[in-house]
Design a protein around this motif. Structure first.
Motif, PDB file in Angstrom:
ATOM      1  N   GLY A  90      -0.612  -0.070 -52.053  1.00  0.00           N
ATOM      2  CA  GLY A  90      -0.439   1.331 -52.421  1.00  0.00           C
ATOM      3  C   GLY A  90       0.965   1.794 -52.054  1.00  0.00           C
ATOM      4  O   GLY A  90       1.512   1.394 -51.022  1.00  0.00           O
ATOM      5  N   GLY A  91       1.542   2.604 -52.910  1.00  0.00           N
ATOM      6  CA  GLY A  91       2.917   3.054 -52.684  1.00  0.00           C
ATOM      7  C   GLY A  91       2.997   4.459 -52.113  1.00  0.00           C
ATOM      8  O   GLY A  91       1.987   5.156 -51.986  1.00  0.00           O
ATOM      9  N   VAL A  92       4.222   4.847 -51.769  1.00  0.00           N
ATOM     10  CA  VAL A  92       4.464   6.172 -51.193  1.00  0.00           C
ATOM     11  C   VAL A  92       5.506   6.908 -52.028  1.00  0.00           C
ATOM     12  O   VAL A  92       6.624   6.416 -52.212  1.00  0.00           O
ATOM     13  CB  VAL A  92       4.962   6.043 -49.739  1.00  0.00           C
ATOM     14  N   THR A  93       5.102   8.050 -52.568  1.00  0.00           N
ATOM     15  CA  THR A  93       6.032   8.954 -53.240  1.00  0.00           C
ATOM     16  C   THR A  93       5.685  10.362 -52.756  1.00  0.00           C
ATOM     17  O   THR A  93       4.696  10.534 -52.035  1.00  0.00           O
ATOM     18  CB  THR A  93       5.859   8.917 -54.781  1.00  0.00           C
ATOM     19  N   ALA A  94       6.460  11.352 -53.179  1.00  0.00           N
ATOM     20  CA  ALA A  94       6.215  12.720 -52.712  1.00  0.00           C
ATOM     21  C   ALA A  94       4.784  13.161 -53.012  1.00  0.00           C
ATOM     22  O   ALA A  94       4.199  13.918 -52.251  1.00  0.00           O
ATOM     23  CB  ALA A  94       7.218  13.673 -53.353  1.00  0.00           C
ATOM     24  N   ASP A  95       4.204  12.659 -54.115  1.00  0.00           N
ATOM     25  CA  ASP A  95       2.840  13.104 -54.403  1.00  0.00           C
ATOM     26  C   ASP A  95       1.783  12.012 -54.261  1.00  0.00           C
ATOM     27  O   ASP A  95       0.801  11.971 -55.003  1.00  0.00           O
ATOM     28  CB  ASP A  95       2.752  13.808 -55.758  1.00  0.00           C
ATOM     29  N   TRP A  96       1.957  11.176 -53.245  1.00  0.00           N
ATOM     30  CA  TRP A  96       0.936  10.147 -53.002  1.00  0.00           C
ATOM     31  C   TRP A  96      -0.274  10.771 -52.305  1.00  0.00           C
ATOM     32  O   TRP A  96      -0.181  11.861 -51.724  1.00  0.00           O
ATOM     33  CB  TRP A  96       1.512   8.998 -52.176  1.00  0.00           C
ATOM     34  N   ASP A  97      -1.392  10.052 -52.363  1.00  0.00           N
ATOM     35  CA  ASP A  97      -2.597  10.540 -51.705  1.00  0.00           C
ATOM     36  C   ASP A  97      -3.133   9.476 -50.749  1.00  0.00           C
ATOM     37  O   ASP A  97      -3.924   8.616 -51.137  1.00  0.00           O
ATOM     38  CB  ASP A  97      -3.655  10.911 -52.756  1.00  0.00           C
ATOM     39  N   PRO A  98      -2.680   9.521 -49.492  1.00  0.00           N
ATOM     40  CA  PRO A  98      -3.068   8.478 -48.536  1.00  0.00           C
ATOM     41  C   PRO A  98      -4.579   8.353 -48.344  1.00  0.00           C
ATOM     42  O   PRO A  98      -5.106   7.245 -48.278  1.00  0.00           O
ATOM     43  CB  PRO A  98      -2.373   8.878 -47.234  1.00  0.00           C
ATOM     44  N   GLU A  99      -5.278   9.467 -48.297  1.00  0.00           N
ATOM     45  CA  GLU A  99      -6.728   9.388 -48.053  1.00  0.00           C
ATOM     46  C   GLU A  99      -7.429   8.632 -49.168  1.00  0.00           C
ATOM     47  O   GLU A  99      -8.268   7.770 -48.920  1.00  0.00           O
ATOM     48  CB  GLU A  99      -7.335  10.797 -47.908  1.00  0.00           C
ATOM     49  N   GLU A 100      -7.051   8.937 -50.405  1.00  0.00           N
ATOM     50  CA  GLU A 100      -7.668   8.232 -51.540  1.00  0.00           C
ATOM     51  C   GLU A 100      -7.345   6.741 -51.501  1.00  0.00           C
ATOM     52  O   GLU A 100      -8.185   5.899 -51.789  1.00  0.00           O
ATOM     53  CB  GLU A 100      -7.190   8.838 -52.867  1.00  0.00           C
ATOM     54  N   LEU A 101      -6.107   6.406 -51.131  1.00  0.00           N
ATOM     55  CA  LEU A 101      -5.718   4.986 -51.077  1.00  0.00           C
ATOM     56  C   LEU A 101      -6.482   4.265 -49.968  1.00  0.00           C
ATOM     57  O   LEU A 101      -7.020   3.175 -50.173  1.00  0.00           O
ATOM     58  CB  LEU A 101      -4.212   4.841 -50.843  1.00  0.00           C
ATOM     59  N   PHE A 102      -6.528   4.876 -48.773  1.00  0.00           N
ATOM     60  CA  PHE A 102      -7.165   4.210 -47.632  1.00  0.00           C
ATOM     61  C   PHE A 102      -8.681   4.078 -47.824  1.00  0.00           C
ATOM     62  O   PHE A 102      -9.333   3.290 -47.151  1.00  0.00           O
ATOM     63  CB  PHE A 102      -6.840   4.950 -46.331  1.00  0.00           C
ATOM     64  N   ASP A 103      -9.232   4.874 -48.705  1.00  0.00           N
ATOM     65  CA  ASP A 103     -10.656   4.783 -49.018  1.00  0.00           C
ATOM     66  C   ASP A 103     -10.985   3.604 -49.928  1.00  0.00           C
ATOM     67  O   ASP A 103     -12.156   3.315 -50.166  1.00  0.00           O
ATOM     68  CB  ASP A 103     -11.109   6.051 -49.751  1.00  0.00           C
ATOM     69  N   ARG A 104      -9.952   2.986 -50.475  1.00  0.00           N
ATOM     70  CA  ARG A 104     -10.175   1.909 -51.441  1.00  0.00           C
ATOM     71  C   ARG A 104      -9.827   0.555 -50.826  1.00  0.00           C
ATOM     72  O   ARG A 104      -9.218   0.503 -49.748  1.00  0.00           O
ATOM     73  CB  ARG A 104      -9.333   2.189 -52.694  1.00  0.00           C
ATOM     74  N   PRO A 105     -10.232  -0.548 -51.478  1.00  0.00           N
ATOM     75  CA  PRO A 105      -9.922  -1.879 -50.927  1.00  0.00           C
ATOM     76  C   PRO A 105      -8.440  -2.226 -51.099  1.00  0.00           C
ATOM     77  O   PRO A 105      -8.058  -3.088 -51.879  1.00  0.00           O
ATOM     78  CB  PRO A 105     -10.834  -2.815 -51.728  1.00  0.00           C
ATOM     79  N   LEU A 106      -7.641  -1.538 -50.301  1.00  0.00           N
ATOM     80  CA  LEU A 106      -6.178  -1.626 -50.368  1.00  0.00           C
ATOM     81  C   LEU A 106      -5.711  -2.839 -49.576  1.00  0.00           C
ATOM     82  O   LEU A 106      -6.250  -3.130 -48.517  1.00  0.00           O
ATOM     83  CB  LEU A 106      -5.640  -0.342 -49.734  1.00  0.00           C
ATOM     84  N   PHE A 107      -4.691  -3.527 -50.053  1.00  0.00           N
ATOM     85  CA  PHE A 107      -4.170  -4.675 -49.302  1.00  0.00           C
ATOM     86  C   PHE A 107      -3.295  -4.205 -48.147  1.00  0.00           C
ATOM     87  O   PHE A 107      -3.520  -4.547 -46.997  1.00  0.00           O
ATOM     88  CB  PHE A 107      -3.378  -5.602 -50.226  1.00  0.00           C
ATOM     89  N   ALA A 108      -2.273  -3.417 -48.454  1.00  0.00           N
ATOM     90  CA  ALA A 108      -1.356  -2.864 -47.450  1.00  0.00           C
ATOM     91  C   ALA A 108      -0.644  -1.701 -48.114  1.00  0.00           C
ATOM     92  O   ALA A 108      -0.788  -1.472 -49.315  1.00  0.00           O
ATOM     93  CB  ALA A 108      -0.336  -3.911 -46.991  1.00  0.00           C
ATOM     94  N   LEU A 109       0.122  -0.964 -47.324  1.00  0.00           N
ATOM     95  CA  LEU A 109       0.971   0.055 -47.921  1.00  0.00           C
ATOM     96  C   LEU A 109       2.292  -0.632 -48.266  1.00  0.00           C
ATOM     97  O   LEU A 109       2.816  -1.416 -47.485  1.00  0.00           O
ATOM     98  CB  LEU A 109       1.223   1.168 -46.905  1.00  0.00           C
ATOM     99  N   GLY A 110       2.841  -0.334 -49.442  1.00  0.00           N
ATOM    100  CA  GLY A 110       4.128  -0.941 -49.772  1.00  0.00           C
ATOM    101  C   GLY A 110       4.126  -1.450 -51.191  1.00  0.00           C
ATOM    102  O   GLY A 110       3.133  -1.336 -51.877  1.00  0.00           O
ATOM    103  N   GLU A 111       5.267  -2.030 -51.633  1.00  0.00           N
ATOM    104  CA  GLU A 111       6.477  -1.909 -50.885  1.00  0.00           C
ATOM    105  C   GLU A 111       6.913  -0.452 -50.917  1.00  0.00           C
ATOM    106  O   GLU A 111       6.924   0.182 -51.970  1.00  0.00           O
ATOM    107  CB  GLU A 111       7.572  -2.849 -51.408  1.00  0.00           C
ATOM    108  N   VAL A 112       7.261   0.066 -49.732  1.00  0.00           N
ATOM    109  CA  VAL A 112       7.752   1.430 -49.606  1.00  0.00           C
ATOM    110  C   VAL A 112       9.276   1.342 -49.735  1.00  0.00           C
ATOM    111  O   VAL A 112       9.927   0.602 -49.008  1.00  0.00           O
ATOM    112  CB  VAL A 112       7.336   2.026 -48.252  1.00  0.00           C
TER     113      VAL A 112
END
Ligand SMILES: NC(=O)N[C@@H](CC(=O)O)C(=O)O
Ligand SMILES: [Zn+2]
Ligand SMILES: [Zn+2]
Length: 445
Positions: free
Chosen positions: A114-136
């Protein structure tokens, strides 16, 4: 399935039995009729490539999950991790779900970052089978997802408090053994780019320029500074930091000193600014090619174990897109199919040991990213396996590869290609033919 007389990376000769997709036994001799006589061949754990751009959704003219994962399978890569700079970018739940549906077409196992931009949604990403955050992206690259220091610090803090694993498991012991979300960082500091480089501001001028100017522009110093900042913010929050595509000895040493892990790409390991003239715009990527001296210092750190893993940053673009002026061409080169073949050629030549290659492409990425079923030929692990003839080197040619882009920056080099690739015991590639698209999300078990 029984594979007999295979030579493992450490030189031991073993029979390997596979049952229910897992490695069932590894012994000097196992009873039963072998399905494969691997005498004289080497058996490796399938490679994990934690950095690919398979381009779907949004850019399927460059690559798709089908073509990218076939390219992986034919190159002995059995797990890939896809990066978020697609369209839509993978920065919220809907973006993740759209990519997850497409990834079901994969021939190899996969993770979705999952990536990071001004309008990302961390809660929605962390609720899913995410591998890692990045590449940031600390600086803009393909996709223009560069972010500022405050947003980066915020993302690091959210990783530390994500509680993702607590949510995903009821078993306290399993929870404790698992890591929290790792943040993978594209570390370049754009403030240190050299804007005095000829043509930078000319808006499309410099059509005949080669990628050496790109290397001059995205200066080597910009990496070390960004790695230091990423590591400082990460340690401050107790978040695990992984530095993507480190390209300089300074960047690698800063990551290592700060307790971060890092990866090196095959292009930074095998190519330098001395190749820029021949590659033209095809040698433009971020971070850029470095001096031959720095390349050698990077190689040394790969050999001595300072570098944790090789990952490709497989970033295909079409020839049409690359065949323009240097300042207009997109950054990035393909690499998922040639990573293991190039490393096995080094092992054949004696410049890297087979055990080091195994650690760099399988054991270490599995450990760093917490994949206890991957990365080793051991009873109980997934039967992700690659079989090859260690003496059978052949010329790498873009037209033989399976990526949609049909070119490679390693044209004409020697590589030792796999004969057979298994994902959880299923044949996904054998002698030029593909099996079924059996890939699964490695965070969904
Ligand atoms: N490396 C690149 O030059 N390009 C990558 C993005 C990235 O990894 O920075 C791409 O997606 O094309
Ligand atoms: Zn990057
Ligand atoms: Zn990348």
């Amino acid at each position: 399935m029984l594979i007999a007389n295979a030579t493992l990376p450490d030189g031991r000769e073993r029979d390997v039995r596979i049952a229910d997709g897992q490695i069932d036994a590894v012994e000097p001799s196992l009873s039963g009729e072998p399905d494969i006589d691997a005498a004289g061949k080497r058996l490796f754990p399938g490679a994990l490539d934690v950095h690919v751009h398979f381009r779907q959704p949004g850019y399927s003219h460059k690559e798709t999950w089908e073509t990218g994962s076939k390219s992986a399978a034919a190159g002995g890569v059995t797990t890939v991790v896809d990066q978020p700079n697609t369209d839509p970018a993978t920065v919220d739940g809907a973006g993740f779900d759209e990519k997850a549906d497409l990834a079901a077409a994969s021939y190899v196992d996969y993770g979705i970052n999952g990536g990071v931009t001004a309008d990302w949604d961390p809660e929605e990403l962390f609720d899913r089978p995410l591998f890692a955050l990045g590449e940031v992206f600390l600086a803009d690259s393909t996709g223009d997802m560069g972010i500022d220091a405050d947003l980066f610090a915020d993302a690091v803090a959210r990783c530390a408090t994500s509680n993702r694993n607590a949510k995903r498991s009821d078993d306290a012991a399993a929870r404790a053994a698992e890591h929290d979300v790792t943040i993978t960082v594209h570390a370049e500091d754009a403030d240190l780019f050299d804007s005095s480089v000829e043509g930078v501001d000319a808006g499309g001028a410099g059509r005949d320029a080669d990628a050496d100017l790109w290397s001059a522009f995205r200066a080597a110093e910009a990496e070390e500074a960004a790695v230091e900042r990423a590591v400082e913010v990460g340690t401050g929050q107790g978040t695990a930091v992984h530095i993507a595509h480190t390209s300089t000895p300074e960047g690698i040493d800063a990551a290592s000193a700060g307790g971060a892990t890092c990866e090196v790409t095959p292009h930074h390991l095998f190519l330098s600014r001395e190749d820029a003239d021949e590659l033209g715009t095809y040698g433009r990527m971020n971070p850029p090619l470095r001096s031959e001296e720095r390349r050698e210092a990077v190689f040394e750190r790969v050999r001595d174990g300072t570098v944790d893993m090789i990952a490709t940053d497989h970033a295909p673009h079409t020839r049409e897109e690359k065949d323009v002026g240097l300042w207009d061409a997109p950054s990035g080169v393909p690499g998922v199919e040639t990573m293991l073949p190039l490393l096995l050629e080094e092992a054949r030549q004696g410049t890297l040991s087979y055990e080091r290659v195994r650690d760099l492409i399988a054991a270490n990425p599995a450990d760093v990213f917490d994949l206890p079923n991957k990365g080793r030929i051991e009873e109980g692990r997934d039967a992700d396996l690659v079989l090859f003839d260690p003496e059978d080197a052949r010329e790498i040619r873009g037209e033989d590869l399976h990526s949609k882009c049909e070119w490679t920056p390693f044209e004409g080099r020697q590589g030792v290609f796999p004969e057979l690739t298994l994902v959880r015991g299923e044949v996904v590639y054998r002698d030029g033919e593909f099996g079924d698209a059996v890939g699964r999300n490695v965070r969904e078990r």
